[in-house]
Motif scaffolding. Structure first.
Motif, PDB file in Angstrom:
ATOM      1  N   ILE A   1       0.837  -1.188   0.000  1.00  0.00           N
ATOM      2  CA  ILE A   1       0.000   0.000   0.000  1.00  0.00           C
ATOM      3  C   ILE A   1       0.880   1.248   0.000  1.00  0.00           C
ATOM      4  CG2 ILE A   1      -1.766   1.281   1.262  1.00  0.00           C
ATOM      5  CD1 ILE A   1      -2.729  -1.332  -0.052  1.00  0.00           C
ATOM      6  N   ARG A   2       1.922   1.252   0.814  1.00  0.00           N
ATOM      7  CA  ARG A   2       2.808   2.404   0.865  1.00  0.00           C
ATOM      8  C   ARG A   2       3.518   2.613  -0.473  1.00  0.00           C
ATOM      9  NH1 ARG A   2       3.714   0.484   6.203  1.00  0.00           N
ATOM     10  NH2 ARG A   2       5.575  -0.670   5.530  1.00  0.00           N
ATOM     11  N   ALA A   3       3.833   1.494  -1.163  1.00  0.00           N
ATOM     12  CA  ALA A   3       4.480   1.624  -2.475  1.00  0.00           C
ATOM     13  C   ALA A   3       3.570   2.325  -3.472  1.00  0.00           C
ATOM     14  CB  ALA A   3       4.871   0.242  -2.994  1.00  0.00           C
ATOM     15  N   VAL A   4       2.265   2.057  -3.386  1.00  0.00           N
ATOM     16  CA  VAL A   4       1.311   2.723  -4.276  1.00  0.00           C
ATOM     17  C   VAL A   4       1.245   4.212  -3.941  1.00  0.00           C
ATOM     18  CG1 VAL A   4      -1.111   2.842  -4.959  1.00  0.00           C
ATOM     19  CG2 VAL A   4      -0.005   0.626  -4.661  1.00  0.00           C
ATOM     20  N   VAL A   5       1.268   4.535  -2.597  1.00  0.00           N
ATOM     21  CA  VAL A   5       1.249   5.940  -2.184  1.00  0.00           C
ATOM     22  C   VAL A   5       2.475   6.661  -2.715  1.00  0.00           C
ATOM     23  CG1 VAL A   5       1.297   7.494  -0.187  1.00  0.00           C
ATOM     24  CG2 VAL A   5      -0.160   5.465  -0.153  1.00  0.00           C
ATOM     25  N   ASP A   6       3.618   5.979  -2.606  1.00  0.00           N
ATOM     26  CA  ASP A   6       4.852   6.605  -3.088  1.00  0.00           C
ATOM     27  C   ASP A   6       4.821   6.792  -4.604  1.00  0.00           C
ATOM     28  OD1 ASP A   6       5.777   6.633  -0.522  1.00  0.00           O
ATOM     29  OD2 ASP A   6       6.894   4.736  -0.710  1.00  0.00           O
ATOM     30  N   ALA A   7       4.247   5.815  -5.326  1.00  0.00           N
ATOM     31  CA  ALA A   7       4.199   5.929  -6.790  1.00  0.00           C
ATOM     32  C   ALA A   7       3.200   6.984  -7.234  1.00  0.00           C
ATOM     33  CB  ALA A   7       3.842   4.582  -7.415  1.00  0.00           C
ATOM     34  N   GLY A   8       2.093   7.107  -6.500  1.00  0.00           N
ATOM     35  CA  GLY A   8       1.107   8.127  -6.794  1.00  0.00           C
ATOM     36  C   GLY A   8       0.294   7.886  -8.060  1.00  0.00           C
ATOM     37  N   GLU A   9       0.210   6.631  -8.499  1.00  0.00           N
ATOM     38  CA  GLU A   9      -0.572   6.330  -9.710  1.00  0.00           C
ATOM     39  C   GLU A   9      -1.220   4.955  -9.597  1.00  0.00           C
ATOM     40  OE1 GLU A   9       3.181   4.596 -12.328  1.00  0.00           O
ATOM     41  OE2 GLU A   9       2.254   6.497 -12.927  1.00  0.00           O
ATOM     42  N   LEU A  10      -2.201   4.720 -10.476  1.00  0.00           N
ATOM     43  CA  LEU A  10      -2.957   3.465 -10.484  1.00  0.00           C
ATOM     44  C   LEU A  10      -2.047   2.314 -10.890  1.00  0.00           C
ATOM     45  CD1 LEU A  10      -5.765   1.972 -10.389  1.00  0.00           C
ATOM     46  CD2 LEU A  10      -5.916   2.460 -12.838  1.00  0.00           C
ATOM     47  N   SER A  11      -2.205   1.177 -10.206  1.00  0.00           N
ATOM     48  CA  SER A  11      -1.462  -0.037 -10.562  1.00  0.00           C
ATOM     49  C   SER A  11      -2.404  -1.225 -10.437  1.00  0.00           C
ATOM     50  CB  SER A  11      -0.246  -0.216  -9.649  1.00  0.00           C
ATOM     51  OG  SER A  11      -0.652  -0.399  -8.312  1.00  0.00           O
ATOM     52  N   GLY A  12      -2.143  -2.246 -11.251  1.00  0.00           N
ATOM     53  CA  GLY A  12      -2.974  -3.445 -11.238  1.00  0.00           C
ATOM     54  C   GLY A  12      -2.125  -4.680 -11.035  1.00  0.00           C
ATOM     55  N   HIS A  13      -2.688  -5.661 -10.348  1.00  0.00           N
ATOM     56  CA  HIS A  13      -1.928  -6.858 -10.002  1.00  0.00           C
ATOM     57  C   HIS A  13      -2.849  -8.070 -10.002  1.00  0.00           C
ATOM     58  CE1 HIS A  13       1.336  -4.202  -8.571  1.00  0.00           C
ATOM     59  NE2 HIS A  13       0.344  -3.462  -8.059  1.00  0.00           N
ATOM     60  N   TYR A  14      -2.279  -9.229 -10.438  1.00  0.00           N
ATOM     61  CA  TYR A  14      -2.971 -10.516 -10.313  1.00  0.00           C
ATOM     62  C   TYR A  14      -2.441 -11.197  -9.050  1.00  0.00           C
ATOM     63  CZ  TYR A  14      -5.132 -10.434 -14.947  1.00  0.00           C
ATOM     64  OH  TYR A  14      -5.912 -10.117 -16.025  1.00  0.00           O
ATOM     65  N   ARG A  15      -3.365 -11.590  -8.215  1.00  0.00           N
ATOM     66  CA  ARG A  15      -2.978 -12.255  -6.972  1.00  0.00           C
ATOM     67  C   ARG A  15      -3.895 -13.466  -6.736  1.00  0.00           C
ATOM     68  NH1 ARG A  15       0.359  -9.011  -3.650  1.00  0.00           N
ATOM     69  NH2 ARG A  15       1.662  -7.891  -5.150  1.00  0.00           N
ATOM     70  N   GLN A  16      -3.350 -14.490  -6.072  1.00  0.00           N
ATOM     71  CA  GLN A  16      -4.130 -15.669  -5.715  1.00  0.00           C
ATOM     72  C   GLN A  16      -4.259 -15.759  -4.199  1.00  0.00           C
ATOM     73  OE1 GLN A  16      -2.403 -19.171  -7.485  1.00  0.00           O
ATOM     74  NE2 GLN A  16      -3.397 -18.788  -9.466  1.00  0.00           N
ATOM     75  N   HIS A  17      -5.471 -16.154  -3.778  1.00  0.00           N
ATOM     76  CA  HIS A  17      -5.717 -16.288  -2.339  1.00  0.00           C
ATOM     77  C   HIS A  17      -6.827 -17.322  -2.132  1.00  0.00           C
ATOM     78  CE1 HIS A  17      -5.841 -15.235   1.872  1.00  0.00           C
ATOM     79  NE2 HIS A  17      -7.176 -15.019   1.807  1.00  0.00           N
ATOM     80  N   ASP A  18      -6.523 -18.292  -1.286  1.00  0.00           N
ATOM     81  CA  ASP A  18      -7.479 -19.357  -0.988  1.00  0.00           C
ATOM     82  C   ASP A  18      -7.982 -20.068  -2.256  1.00  0.00           C
ATOM     83  OD1 ASP A  18      -7.273 -18.843   1.702  1.00  0.00           O
ATOM     84  OD2 ASP A  18      -9.016 -17.473   1.740  1.00  0.00           O
ATOM     85  N   GLY A  19      -7.077 -20.257  -3.243  1.00  0.00           N
ATOM     86  CA  GLY A  19      -7.431 -20.983  -4.461  1.00  0.00           C
ATOM     87  C   GLY A  19      -8.172 -20.162  -5.491  1.00  0.00           C
ATOM     88  N   TRP A  20      -8.330 -18.860  -5.235  1.00  0.00           N
ATOM     89  CA  TRP A  20      -9.012 -17.977  -6.188  1.00  0.00           C
ATOM     90  C   TRP A  20      -7.999 -17.013  -6.785  1.00  0.00           C
ATOM     91  CZ3 TRP A  20     -14.038 -18.956  -7.252  1.00  0.00           C
ATOM     92  CH2 TRP A  20     -14.757 -19.729  -6.343  1.00  0.00           C
ATOM     93  N   THR A  21      -8.297 -16.630  -8.001  1.00  0.00           N
ATOM     94  CA  THR A  21      -7.437 -15.672  -8.690  1.00  0.00           C
ATOM     95  C   THR A  21      -8.173 -14.346  -8.788  1.00  0.00           C
ATOM     96  OG1 THR A  21      -6.372 -17.410  -9.973  1.00  0.00           O
ATOM     97  CG2 THR A  21      -6.183 -15.174 -10.814  1.00  0.00           C
ATOM     98  N   TYR A  22      -7.492 -13.277  -8.366  1.00  0.00           N
ATOM     99  CA  TYR A  22      -8.074 -11.943  -8.370  1.00  0.00           C
ATOM    100  C   TYR A  22      -7.237 -11.026  -9.255  1.00  0.00           C
ATOM    101  CZ  TYR A  22     -10.467 -13.489  -4.100  1.00  0.00           C
ATOM    102  OH  TYR A  22     -11.212 -14.172  -3.175  1.00  0.00           O
TER     103      TYR A  22
END
Length: 490
Positions: A106-127
């Protein structure tokens, strides 16, 4: 290398590789397109919510913050929305995917100051999560918005679709390869093998083989061309064989002609020697017949002696004519006039035995450069022989012009000539008539006259059932001189 292998290496394999590359590119493009659409939708939703959340955080109104987050779930497939402060601590959140990011992210996004998108997996689901810095109207970053979208649609099946596409491609490619192989075998290899089998049998010596006209147009044309070539070869072989047989026959006739010439010279010598004694015998018999002391019986015997002497004298004359080489004096005469003259000489014999003479001549009547008297003698002897044969009722005389030569055929419907006698019919003294009825010199004389004219004569079995004689005569002296240079042939 076989043609089938060449086609596989130069056509099927490159086509297969092109299809593989095209399919992989198409599948990759599909996956990228699905992912790109997903990301774009989430980013648009995130921006839309982020604007209202920025105002809510500036006024520090929790109710407005909650309402803005709840509005995110009205969009399709949005399963989580969270608001964090600039230190990464959660302010408020709803739905799934809370633990996808830690405070550091979260802090990295604040430092970057722009929108970012990421694929992440959690509990067998892909987000797919979009992280957007929340700014106030004056540009101050007050927190971070996290919007989570769950891959529950077609994007979850892109791998399966890829696998299915590969499987369909393999099956389709296999079907294409099999179709090409089967089509090649049926429409290319089998017709070729049939043509090769025909050529192999021809090579082994069976020139009667012909290819079956069938299959594609190209093979029908190829088979037709092969058959045409084999037909031409057969015609050439037949022509060569005919020429060979003709040369053999000409050689036989040449030897026979030389033999007859030698016999003629010998016979002429003998005839000359016995001519004088015959004259003495005939004179003495005539003187004895004048005596009154002899009786009628003796006078009849003397007359018979004189008759036989006259017959011997005629034979002697024929023998001398047979052995003498003549310088033939020729003139150009119409064939029909020569045949008519010969017919008149044997007309009495024809009428007496009720024999029908059929004449078939070409139009216009050809002109021959011949000795008219001698050629009439030839025709007369042949016609008389036909009229003297047993059971003859029909005689055919026909002629045709073939190139520089006149071909003349004389045939009858009598008993014909035995095969064993055909080679001897032109020999001096050979005759099938009873003793005392033929000298056996008529056909020898015919042979000599035709030979003097540079022509040929042969005997064959007539289609009428009897004997047939074939005469070939040159139409001009050029052909005669050529034959004379090669040697006389019959």
């Amino acid at each position: 290398m076989r043609l089938r292998n060449i086609i596989i290496l130069t056509v099927i394999v490159p086509l297969f590789l092109i299809l593989v590359v095209f399919s992989l590119v198409a599948i990759k493009s599909l996956e990228d397109n699905v992912r790109s659409k997903l990301q774009t939708e989430v980013q648009i939703i995130t921006h839309a919510i982020g604007t209202s959340l920025g105002y809510a955080m500036e006024r520090d109104t929790p109710v407005a913050l909650q309402e803005s987050l709840h509005s995110a779930f009205s969009f399709h497939r949005i399963y989580g929305a969270y608001v964090f402060d600039t230190e990464g601590e959660e302010i408020y959140g709803l739905g799934l995917g809370r633990a996808l990011f830690d405070a550091e992210d979260i802090r990295a996004v604040v430092d970057a100051g722009e929108l970012s998108g990421h694929y992440r997996q959690h509990d067998g689901w892909t987000y797919y999560s979009a992280l957007l810095p929340l700014t106030t109207p004056d540009g101050e970053i007050r927190g971070v918005l996290q919007v989570n979208r769950l891959n529950t649609g077609i994007e979850n099946y892109t791998g399966f679709i890829s696998l299915l596409a590969v499987l369909v491609f393999v099956i389709g490619a296999g079907g294409i390869v099999f179709s090409i192989w089967w089509g090649f075998r049926r429409h290319i290899e089998q017709p070729l093998n049939r043509l090769l089998a025909v050529m192999a049998r021809v090579e082994e010596g069976d020139r009667s083989q012909r290819a079956v006209i069938g299959g594609p147009q190209e093979y029908r044309r190829l088979a037709g061309a092969l058959n045409g070539m084999l037909d031409a070869m057969a015609e050439k072989d037949a022509d060569i064989e005919a020429r060979r047989l003709k040369e053999i026959e000409l050689e036989k006739r040449l030897r026979k002609s030389r033999k007859l010439a030698e016999l003629g010279v010998l016979a002429a010598g003998v005839a000359h020697e016995i001519g004088a004694p015959l004259t003495v015998i005939n004179g003495q018999a005539q003187r004895l017949a004048r005596h009154e002391a002899i009786g009628d019986d003796e006078r009849a015997r003397l007359d018979r002696i004189r008759g036989e002497v006259d017959r011997i004298v005629e034979i002697v004359r024929q023998l001398m004519e047979l052995g003498r080489r003549h310088n033939v004096e020729k003139e150009r005469l119409p064939l029909d006039a020569l045949i008519e003259s010969a017919r008149e000489l044997v007309e009495e014999d024809l009428e007496r035995r009720a024999i029908r003479l059929e004449v078939d001549l070409p139009e216009p009547t050809p002109q021959l450069l011949v000795n008219g008297q001698q050629l009439i003698q030839v025709l007369t002897n042949l016609l008389r022989n036909a009229t003297q044969a047993d059971e003859v009722h029909r005689v055919c005389l026909r002629a045709r012009v073939e190139g520089d030569e006149l071909r003349l055929w004389l045939e009858d419907d009598g008993p014909g000539i035995l095969d064993t006698d055909k080679s001897k019919v032109f020999d001096p003294f050979f005759t099938t008539k009873p003793v005392g009825q033929g000298s056996g010199l008529g056909l020898s004389m015919v042979h000599r006259i035709i030979n003097d004219h540079g022509g040929t004569i042969g005997v064959f079995d007539s289609e009428l059932g009897g004997a047939g004689f074939e005469i070939g005569l040159p139409l001009d002296d050029t052909m005669h001189s050529d034959i004379t240079e090669r040697g006389s042939v019959t």
